[in-house]
Design an enzyme around this catalytic site. Structure first.
Site, PDB file in Angstrom:
ATOM      1  N   LYS A 154      -6.004 -10.445  -6.088  1.00  0.00           N
ATOM      2  CA  LYS A 154      -7.253 -10.898  -5.145  1.00  0.00           C
ATOM      3  C   LYS A 154      -8.290  -9.874  -5.548  1.00  0.00           C
ATOM      4  O   LYS A 154      -8.009  -8.513  -5.712  1.00  0.00           O
ATOM      5  CB  LYS A 154      -6.798 -10.913  -3.643  1.00  0.00           C
ATOM      6  CG  LYS A 154      -6.395  -9.416  -2.854  1.00  0.00           C
ATOM      7  CD  LYS A 154      -6.209  -9.652  -1.609  1.00  0.00           C
ATOM      8  CE  LYS A 154      -6.103  -8.141  -1.163  1.00  0.00           C
ATOM      9  NZ  LYS A 154      -5.484  -7.993   0.200  1.00  0.00           N
TER      10      LYS A 154
ATOM     11  N   LYS B 114     -11.220  -3.846  -2.729  1.00  0.00           N
ATOM     12  CA  LYS B 114     -12.041  -2.940  -2.976  1.00  0.00           C
ATOM     13  C   LYS B 114     -11.499  -1.815  -3.449  1.00  0.00           C
ATOM     14  O   LYS B 114     -12.219  -0.742  -4.072  1.00  0.00           O
ATOM     15  CB  LYS B 114     -12.229  -2.297  -1.207  1.00  0.00           C
ATOM     16  CG  LYS B 114     -13.365  -3.069  -0.519  1.00  0.00           C
ATOM     17  CD  LYS B 114     -13.423  -2.380   1.024  1.00  0.00           C
ATOM     18  CE  LYS B 114     -13.778  -3.494   1.919  1.00  0.00           C
ATOM     19  NZ  LYS B 114     -13.065  -3.271   3.283  1.00  0.00           N
TER      20      LYS B 114
ATOM     21  N   LYS C 126       0.957  -1.337  -0.090  1.00  0.00           N
ATOM     22  CA  LYS C 126       0.037  -0.033   0.164  1.00  0.00           C
ATOM     23  C   LYS C 126       0.604   1.189  -0.232  1.00  0.00           C
ATOM     24  O   LYS C 126       0.469   2.293  -0.575  1.00  0.00           O
ATOM     25  CB  LYS C 126      -0.876  -0.169   0.992  1.00  0.00           C
ATOM     26  CG  LYS C 126      -2.185  -1.022   0.877  1.00  0.00           C
ATOM     27  CD  LYS C 126      -3.103  -0.868   2.277  1.00  0.00           C
ATOM     28  CE  LYS C 126      -4.246  -1.917   2.131  1.00  0.00           C
ATOM     29  NZ  LYS C 126      -5.100  -1.760   3.257  1.00  0.00           N
TER      30      LYS C 126
HETATM   31  P1  TYM Z   1     -10.547  -5.681   5.082  1.00  0.00           P
HETATM   32  O1  TYM Z   1     -11.428  -4.751   5.388  1.00  0.00           O
HETATM   33  O2  TYM Z   1      -9.478  -5.049   4.008  1.00  0.00           O
HETATM   34  O3  TYM Z   1     -11.113  -7.079   4.651  1.00  0.00           O
HETATM   35  C1  TYM Z   1     -12.423  -7.595   5.733  1.00  0.00           C
HETATM   36  C2  TYM Z   1     -12.133  -9.043   5.577  1.00  0.00           C
HETATM   37  O4  TYM Z   1     -12.230  -9.467   4.310  1.00  0.00           O
HETATM   38  C3  TYM Z   1     -11.212 -10.369   4.029  1.00  0.00           C
HETATM   39  N1  TYM Z   1     -10.982 -10.403   2.556  1.00  0.00           N
HETATM   40  C4  TYM Z   1     -10.815 -11.249   1.807  1.00  0.00           C
HETATM   41  N2  TYM Z   1     -11.095 -12.722   1.889  1.00  0.00           N
HETATM   42  C5  TYM Z   1     -10.955 -13.460   0.745  1.00  0.00           C
HETATM   43  N3  TYM Z   1     -10.694 -13.017  -0.546  1.00  0.00           N
HETATM   44  C6  TYM Z   1     -10.491 -11.761  -0.705  1.00  0.00           C
HETATM   45  N4  TYM Z   1     -10.164 -11.371  -1.853  1.00  0.00           N
HETATM   46  C7  TYM Z   1     -10.684 -10.750   0.308  1.00  0.00           C
HETATM   47  N5  TYM Z   1     -10.585  -9.453   0.657  1.00  0.00           N
HETATM   48  C8  TYM Z   1     -10.815  -9.162   1.861  1.00  0.00           C
HETATM   49  C9  TYM Z   1     -10.170  -9.917   4.853  1.00  0.00           C
HETATM   50  O5  TYM Z   1      -9.129 -10.981   5.051  1.00  0.00           O
HETATM   51  C10 TYM Z   1     -10.759  -9.657   6.005  1.00  0.00           C
HETATM   52  O6  TYM Z   1     -11.084 -10.628   7.031  1.00  0.00           O
HETATM   53  N6  TYM Z   1      -7.070  -5.094   8.957  1.00  0.00           N
HETATM   54  C11 TYM Z   1      -8.393  -5.667   8.192  1.00  0.00           C
HETATM   55  C12 TYM Z   1      -9.540  -5.415   9.284  1.00  0.00           C
HETATM   56  C13 TYM Z   1      -9.363  -5.449  10.906  1.00  0.00           C
HETATM   57  C14 TYM Z   1      -9.520  -6.646  11.696  1.00  0.00           C
HETATM   58  C15 TYM Z   1      -9.378  -6.286  12.762  1.00  0.00           C
HETATM   59  C16 TYM Z   1      -9.764  -8.021  11.392  1.00  0.00           C
HETATM   60  C17 TYM Z   1      -9.043  -4.375  11.668  1.00  0.00           C
HETATM   61  N7  TYM Z   1      -8.988  -4.941  12.796  1.00  0.00           N
HETATM   62  C18 TYM Z   1      -9.063  -7.275  13.841  1.00  0.00           C
HETATM   63  C19 TYM Z   1      -9.757  -8.869  12.363  1.00  0.00           C
HETATM   64  C20 TYM Z   1      -9.575  -8.531  13.498  1.00  0.00           C
HETATM   65  C21 TYM Z   1      -8.787  -5.251   7.077  1.00  0.00           C
HETATM   66  O7  TYM Z   1      -8.197  -4.244   6.463  1.00  0.00           O
HETATM   67  O8  TYM Z   1      -9.880  -6.064   6.296  1.00  0.00           O
END
Ligand code: TYM
Length: 343
Positions: free
Chosen positions: A206, A209, A111
């Site tokens: 992958k 968003k 990023k």
């Molecule tokens: P984020 O918002 O990018 O994504 C949310 C969740 O979706 C999963 N994910 C995917 N799974 C499968 N295939 C994909 N292409 C894909 N894209 C996203 C991510 O693995 C995630 O589970 N840092 C984290 C959010 C967070 C968090 C936490 C998670 C903040 N604090 C505490 C667990 C516990 C994030 O940016 O996810």
């Protein structure tokens, strides 16, 4: 009861990767565990964002959690910024986080490269500490996420161990504490299928968003026509038949996996069903399965957003519950780190 914590950033629209990698699996955990599901808005400000969208994206994400089947009579759903202890714990944890550990985070590297290394925000760099705080604040046992978050959870485990070592045990006891560990060591829960849903336009990257083309993803709120159109135009190949395990066919593997999960079939059933199919036959089948799976979610979503007062009440109760649990950890941390308590 063991505890489960997870969250999604309220940025852009929630897509099939977020759903299959994370939210769908949360639903299955809420009967067995005490669950907390967070809309992590403080994470969403680490990259440039639109201040006029953040609030709406936050309530939309909350509404989608419920629409996907999160049951607020069992789970706590809340907004990260409504519980200040996340940011407070993060600060304490950052004092025990070597810079070198954060520099190894591949998401930061990717990023920040996009932002221009020196222009990326400090918050983007320290973001894994905030995520660690989200998890450790509640003494979580399990963290259900997609594959891309695995490294962050490994970091959370290492930080927890380091803090336990630096401040826990006898040292804490001497300060009047209970002694022992300050934090539980959390474990990631990564699904067998759906942990890494790939882009519709490139089976090697992958679904995300932030990808500029909306054609590359299925958003949970996409209309029927849009889903049909995106699947019709998604990238395929010119091999005969369809198969999961041919390394030269990443798109094929991805689309079959998506079909498998949304249709509720096993891998064996899908392998058998699709082995002689052409893309022309498979694509409408996949689009139909997606629509059938997502339509009820979309209908519930519309009902929930039509009642903002209800959602506000849910978020407020969730934040109260979370704050109560987080308080215990914060008091222990302040004590173990030797802070003078206000009297
Ligand atoms: P984020 O918002 O990018 O994504 C949310 C969740 O979706 C999963 N994910 C995917 N799974 C499968 N295939 C994909 N292409 C894909 N894209 C996203 C991510 O693995 C995630 O589970 N840092 C984290 C959010 C967070 C968090 C936490 C998670 C903040 N604090 C505490 C667990 C516990 C994030 O940016 O996810």
């Amino acid at each position: 009861k063991k505890r489960v914590v997870s969250g999604v950033q309220p940025t852009g629209s929630i897509h099939l990767g977020n759903y299959l990698g994370a939210i769908k699996n949360w639903v299955a955990l809420q009967d067995t565990y005490e669950t907390l599901f967070i809309i992590v808005d403080c994470h969403a400000i680490t990259l440039p964002y639109d201040t006029h969208q953040l609030g709406k994206a936050t309530t939309d994400t909350a509404a989608l959690y419920l629409a996907c089947g999160i049951d607020v009579s069992k789970a706590s759903v809340f907004v990260q910024s409504h519980v200040p202890a996340h940011a407070q714990l993060m600060w304490l944890l950052s004092a025990s986080t070597p810079i070198g550990w954060l520099k190894k985070m591949t998401q930061f590297k990717e990023k920040s490269r996009k932002e221009g290394a020196e222009d990326a925000s400090v918050a983007l760099f320290t973001y894994p500490d905030l995520m660690t705080a989200d998890i450790l604040l509640y003494q979580s046992d399990f963290v259900p996420v997609g594959e891309d978050q695995k490294q962050h959870i490994e970091l959370a485990r290492e930080i927890a161990q380091r803090v336990n070592h630096l401040y826990g045990g006898r040292k804490w006891k001497k300060l009047g504490g209970r002694g022992g560990s300050l934090f539980k060591i959390p474990e990631p829960l990564i699904p067998q299928a759906g942990a890494r849903v790939m882009s519709l336009t490139d089976g090697l990257s992958k679904m995300s968003k932030s990808a500029p083309s909306d054609q590359s993803r299925i958003n949970l709120l996409d209309s029927k026509d849009l889903i049909v159109d995106k699947i019709k135009r998604c990238k395929t190949d010119s091999f005969a038949g369809l198969e999961f395990d041919n390394a030269e066919r990443p798109e094929c593997k991805n689309l079959l996996s998506v079909y498998q999960i949304v249709s509720g079939k096993t891998k064996e059933e899908v392998t058998e069903e699709c082995k002689d199919m052409s893309w022309g036959t498979f694509k409408p089948l996949l689009a139909d399965a997606l629509i059938e799976h997502l339509s009820p979610i979309q209908a519930r979503y519309q009902e929930i957003v039509a009642e903002p007062a209800y959602l506000d009440k849910v978020l407020s109760e969730g934040a109260d519950r979370a704050a109560e649990l987080g308080d215990v950890t914060m008091r222990n941390m302040h004590q173990a780190m030797g802070f003078y308590q206000r009297r």
